[in-house]
Design a protein around this motif. Structure first.
Motif, mmCIF file in Angstrom:
data_model
loop_
_atom_site.group_PDB
_atom_site.id
_atom_site.type_symbol
_atom_site.label_atom_id
_atom_site.label_comp_id
_atom_site.label_asym_id
_atom_site.label_seq_id
_atom_site.Cartn_x
_atom_site.Cartn_y
_atom_site.Cartn_z
ATOM 1 N N UNK A 1 0.812 -1.215 0.000
ATOM 2 C CA UNK A 1 0.000 0.000 0.000
ATOM 3 C C UNK A 1 0.845 1.264 0.000
ATOM 4 N N UNK A 2 1.928 1.250 0.764
ATOM 5 C CA UNK A 2 2.826 2.412 0.782
ATOM 6 C C UNK A 2 3.476 2.593 -0.585
ATOM 7 N N UNK A 3 3.917 1.500 -1.187
ATOM 8 C CA UNK A 3 4.539 1.593 -2.513
ATOM 9 C C UNK A 3 3.536 2.070 -3.561
ATOM 10 N N UNK A 4 2.311 1.559 -3.507
ATOM 11 C CA UNK A 4 1.283 1.987 -4.466
ATOM 12 C C UNK A 4 0.929 3.462 -4.265
ATOM 13 N N UNK A 5 0.824 3.893 -3.015
ATOM 14 C CA UNK A 5 0.530 5.304 -2.741
ATOM 15 C C UNK A 5 1.641 6.227 -3.188
ATOM 16 N N UNK A 6 2.893 5.821 -2.950
ATOM 17 C CA UNK A 6 4.024 6.635 -3.392
ATOM 18 C C UNK A 6 4.070 6.698 -4.912
ATOM 19 N N UNK A 7 3.810 5.577 -5.568
ATOM 20 C CA UNK A 7 3.789 5.571 -7.030
ATOM 21 C C UNK A 7 2.674 6.442 -7.593
ATOM 22 N N UNK A 8 1.499 6.376 -6.989
ATOM 23 C CA UNK A 8 0.377 7.196 -7.459
ATOM 24 C C UNK A 8 0.664 8.682 -7.250
ATOM 25 N N UNK A 9 1.270 9.028 -6.119
ATOM 26 C CA UNK A 9 1.636 10.431 -5.876
ATOM 27 C C UNK A 9 2.661 10.903 -6.897
ATOM 28 N N UNK A 10 3.656 10.073 -7.158
ATOM 29 C CA UNK A 10 4.689 10.458 -8.118
ATOM 30 C C UNK A 10 4.089 10.651 -9.507
ATOM 31 N N UNK A 11 3.209 9.731 -9.922
ATOM 32 C CA UNK A 11 2.594 9.860 -11.242
ATOM 33 C C UNK A 11 1.715 11.101 -11.353
ATOM 34 N N UNK A 12 0.969 11.399 -10.314
ATOM 35 C CA UNK A 12 0.058 12.541 -10.391
ATOM 36 C C UNK A 12 0.780 13.878 -10.238
ATOM 37 N N UNK A 13 1.900 13.900 -9.519
ATOM 38 C CA UNK A 13 2.590 15.169 -9.277
ATOM 39 C C UNK A 13 3.816 15.376 -10.158
ATOM 40 N N UNK A 14 4.171 14.396 -10.981
ATOM 41 C CA UNK A 14 5.394 14.523 -11.784
ATOM 42 C C UNK A 14 5.305 15.643 -12.814
ATOM 43 N N UNK A 15 4.122 15.951 -13.257
ATOM 44 C CA UNK A 15 3.987 17.009 -14.262
ATOM 45 C C UNK A 15 3.586 18.358 -13.665
ATOM 46 N N UNK A 16 3.483 18.448 -12.344
ATOM 47 C CA UNK A 16 3.084 19.708 -11.716
ATOM 48 C C UNK A 16 4.250 20.693 -11.736
ATOM 49 N N UNK A 17 4.050 21.880 -12.288
ATOM 50 C CA UNK A 17 5.164 22.846 -12.361
ATOM 51 C C UNK A 17 5.590 23.344 -10.983
ATOM 52 N N UNK A 18 4.673 23.437 -10.053
ATOM 53 C CA UNK A 18 5.023 23.907 -8.715
ATOM 54 C C UNK A 18 5.985 22.943 -8.041
ATOM 55 N N UNK A 19 5.736 21.661 -8.190
ATOM 56 C CA UNK A 19 6.591 20.657 -7.571
ATOM 57 C C UNK A 19 7.978 20.640 -8.194
#
Length: 107
Positions: A48-66
């Motif tokens: 669950x931690x790995x899936x959550x970290x992966x989902x966060x990375x995928x959703x925030x990888x294109x965010x310019x603020x990040x």
């Protein structure tokens, strides 16, 4: 959380009763017949931690603020994006610490 009268009730029970209730070994027999405690499985939590970290990375990888905040932070510049990133990381870690302390208090 405990009820406000718990201390009063516990004090009353400690002063009124002198020791354990004689049950003729009933409690010992029951405890011997209970099944052993099952071992806790850790892989679902890790998955669950790995899936959550992966989902966060995928959703925030294109965010310019990040990306701007990470770039500025790694270069030692404190821009508004870097401060927002540091503040989010600090709030998340403090929330995790508070949650851990709240859960540990119940045990």
């Amino acid at each position: 959380m405990t009820h406000p009268d718990d201390d009063v009730i516990e004090n009353l029970l400690r002063t009124t009763f002198e020791g354990p209730v004689v049950d003729g070994g009933f409690a010992d027999r029951v405890m011997r017949r209970l099944p052993p405690r099952r071992r806790r499985i850790t892989w679902p939590t890790l998955a669950g931690v790995a899936a959550g970290a992966g989902a966060c990375w995928l959703s925030l990888s294109s965010a310019p603020l990040l990306s701007a905040g990470w770039h500025d932070w790694m270069n030692g510049e404190l821009s508004a994006q870097a401060v927002a990133l540091l503040l989010a990381a600090t709030c998340a870690s403090l929330a995790a610490c508070c949650w851990t302390l709240a859960e540990a208090d119940d045990r």
